[in-house]
Design a protein around this motif. Structure first.
Motif, mmCIF file in Angstrom:
data_model
loop_
_atom_site.group_PDB
_atom_site.id
_atom_site.type_symbol
_atom_site.label_atom_id
_atom_site.label_comp_id
_atom_site.label_asym_id
_atom_site.label_seq_id
_atom_site.Cartn_x
_atom_site.Cartn_y
_atom_site.Cartn_z
ATOM 1 N N SER A 128 2.759 -8.335 -2.576
ATOM 2 C CA SER A 128 2.122 -7.137 -3.121
ATOM 3 C C SER A 128 0.875 -7.526 -3.892
ATOM 4 C CB SER A 128 3.080 -6.365 -4.034
ATOM 5 O OG SER A 128 3.398 -7.129 -5.181
ATOM 6 N N ILE A 129 -0.037 -6.582 -3.997
ATOM 7 C CA ILE A 129 -1.249 -6.733 -4.802
ATOM 8 C C ILE A 129 -1.371 -5.498 -5.677
ATOM 9 C CG2 ILE A 129 -3.747 -7.039 -4.814
ATOM 10 C CD1 ILE A 129 -3.550 -8.182 -1.995
ATOM 11 N N HIS A 130 -1.450 -5.700 -6.974
ATOM 12 C CA HIS A 130 -1.534 -4.547 -7.868
ATOM 13 C C HIS A 130 -2.898 -3.861 -7.751
ATOM 14 C CE1 HIS A 130 -1.336 -1.900 -11.275
ATOM 15 N NE2 HIS A 130 -2.337 -2.526 -11.856
ATOM 16 N N ALA A 131 -3.946 -4.584 -7.980
ATOM 17 C CA ALA A 131 -5.283 -3.982 -7.959
ATOM 18 C C ALA A 131 -6.236 -4.849 -7.159
ATOM 19 C CB ALA A 131 -5.808 -3.798 -9.371
ATOM 20 N N MET A 132 -7.120 -4.180 -6.448
ATOM 21 C CA MET A 132 -8.216 -4.877 -5.774
ATOM 22 C C MET A 132 -9.513 -4.270 -6.289
ATOM 23 S SD MET A 132 -6.795 -5.514 -1.913
ATOM 24 C CE MET A 132 -7.867 -6.928 -1.632
ATOM 25 N N ALA A 133 -10.490 -5.120 -6.491
ATOM 26 C CA ALA A 133 -11.695 -4.657 -7.165
ATOM 27 C C ALA A 133 -12.926 -5.370 -6.629
ATOM 28 C CB ALA A 133 -11.579 -4.891 -8.664
ATOM 29 N N TRP A 134 -14.065 -4.777 -6.952
ATOM 30 C CA TRP A 134 -15.371 -5.381 -6.691
ATOM 31 C C TRP A 134 -16.083 -5.594 -8.014
ATOM 32 C CZ3 TRP A 134 -16.743 -7.161 -2.026
ATOM 33 C CH2 TRP A 134 -16.044 -6.682 -0.915
ATOM 34 N N TYR A 135 -16.597 -6.793 -8.186
ATOM 35 C CA TYR A 135 -17.439 -7.140 -9.310
ATOM 36 C C TYR A 135 -18.801 -7.541 -8.749
ATOM 37 C CZ TYR A 135 -13.398 -7.414 -12.486
ATOM 38 O OH TYR A 135 -12.297 -7.128 -13.252
ATOM 39 N N SER A 173 -2.742 -0.239 -6.264
ATOM 40 C CA SER A 173 -1.886 0.071 -5.127
ATOM 41 C C SER A 173 -1.371 1.500 -5.202
ATOM 42 C CB SER A 173 -0.709 -0.907 -5.075
ATOM 43 O OG SER A 173 0.015 -0.881 -6.298
ATOM 44 N N GLY A 174 -1.344 2.063 -6.390
ATOM 45 C CA GLY A 174 -0.911 3.440 -6.560
ATOM 46 C C GLY A 174 -2.011 4.455 -6.352
ATOM 47 N N SER A 201 -12.260 2.090 -1.505
ATOM 48 C CA SER A 201 -11.078 2.499 -0.763
ATOM 49 C C SER A 201 -10.258 1.263 -0.425
ATOM 50 C CB SER A 201 -11.454 3.268 0.508
ATOM 51 O OG SER A 201 -12.253 2.481 1.352
ATOM 52 N N ARG A 202 -9.032 1.511 -0.026
ATOM 53 C CA ARG A 202 -8.131 0.381 0.157
ATOM 54 C C ARG A 202 -7.117 0.699 1.241
ATOM 55 N NH1 ARG A 202 -4.644 -2.251 -4.872
ATOM 56 N NH2 ARG A 202 -3.176 -3.414 -3.563
ATOM 57 N N ASP A 203 -6.847 -0.312 2.066
ATOM 58 C CA ASP A 203 -5.793 -0.230 3.067
ATOM 59 C C ASP A 203 -4.690 -1.174 2.617
ATOM 60 O OD1 ASP A 203 -4.108 -0.502 5.279
ATOM 61 O OD2 ASP A 203 -5.731 -0.167 6.692
ATOM 62 N N ASN A 204 -3.665 -0.638 1.992
ATOM 63 C CA ASN A 204 -2.615 -1.490 1.433
ATOM 64 C C ASN A 204 -1.881 -2.280 2.513
ATOM 65 O OD1 ASN A 204 -3.112 -0.656 -1.221
ATOM 66 N ND2 ASN A 204 -1.716 1.081 -1.035
ATOM 67 N N ALA A 205 -1.721 -1.678 3.675
ATOM 68 C CA ALA A 205 -1.007 -2.360 4.758
ATOM 69 C C ALA A 205 -1.768 -3.581 5.258
ATOM 70 C CB ALA A 205 -0.756 -1.396 5.909
ATOM 71 N N LYS A 206 -3.095 -3.514 5.160
ATOM 72 C CA LYS A 206 -3.940 -4.623 5.630
ATOM 73 C C LYS A 206 -4.433 -5.494 4.483
ATOM 74 C CE LYS A 206 -5.659 -2.200 9.728
ATOM 75 N NZ LYS A 206 -6.879 -1.723 10.449
ATOM 76 N N ASN A 207 -4.029 -5.173 3.255
ATOM 77 C CA ASN A 207 -4.505 -5.929 2.081
ATOM 78 C C ASN A 207 -6.025 -6.047 2.081
ATOM 79 O OD1 ASN A 207 -1.898 -6.423 0.996
ATOM 80 N ND2 ASN A 207 -1.611 -8.111 2.436
#
Length: 122
Positions: free
Chosen positions: A30-37, A53-54, A70-76
């Motif tokens: 699992s990954i809680h948060a994905m971000a861009w800096y 992820s929520g 945007s995020r695709d949780n299934a594809k990480n």
């Protein structure tokens, strides 16, 4: 180990658009948060946008209304759609994955991508 691979950077004219992608691979439960800096020359690295992820999102004031994460949780995978780009958006953009767990019981770890250059210039 987890790898983050970014793509989509480049040179664009003011007012143009770019879409960045970042795919995480490796031992991931699992990954809680994905971000861009981003980090411009001579400046500190700053948060551009993040998504948990929520589904909760957070944006820097300077990009609100122009950028969308945007995020695709299934594809990480996390994306950053950047519209109405301005010269001040020029920077190296880094992908970040926070609280990455290899198993349900693993501690969360943070990972960074290698960065992708975005240059906005006429």
């Amino acid at each position: 180990q987890v790898q983050l691979v970014e793509s989509g950077g480049g040179l664009v004219q003011p007012g143009g658009s770019l879409r960045l992608s970042c795919a995480a691979s490796g031992s991931i439960f699992s990954i809680h948060a994905m971000a861009w800096y981003r980090q411009a020359p001579g400046k500190q690295r700053e948060l551009v946008a993040s998504k948990t992820s929520g589904g909760s999102t957070n944006y820097a004031d300077s990009v609100k209304g122009r950028f969308a994460v945007s995020r695709d949780n299934a594809k990480n995978t996390v994306y950053l759609q950047m519209n109405s780009l301005q010269p001040e958006d020029t920077a190296v953009y880094y992908c970040n994955a926070d609280r990455v767990r290899a198993t349900m019981f693993s501690p969360g770890r943070e990972y960074w991508g290698q960065g992708t250059q975005v240059t906005v210039s006429s």
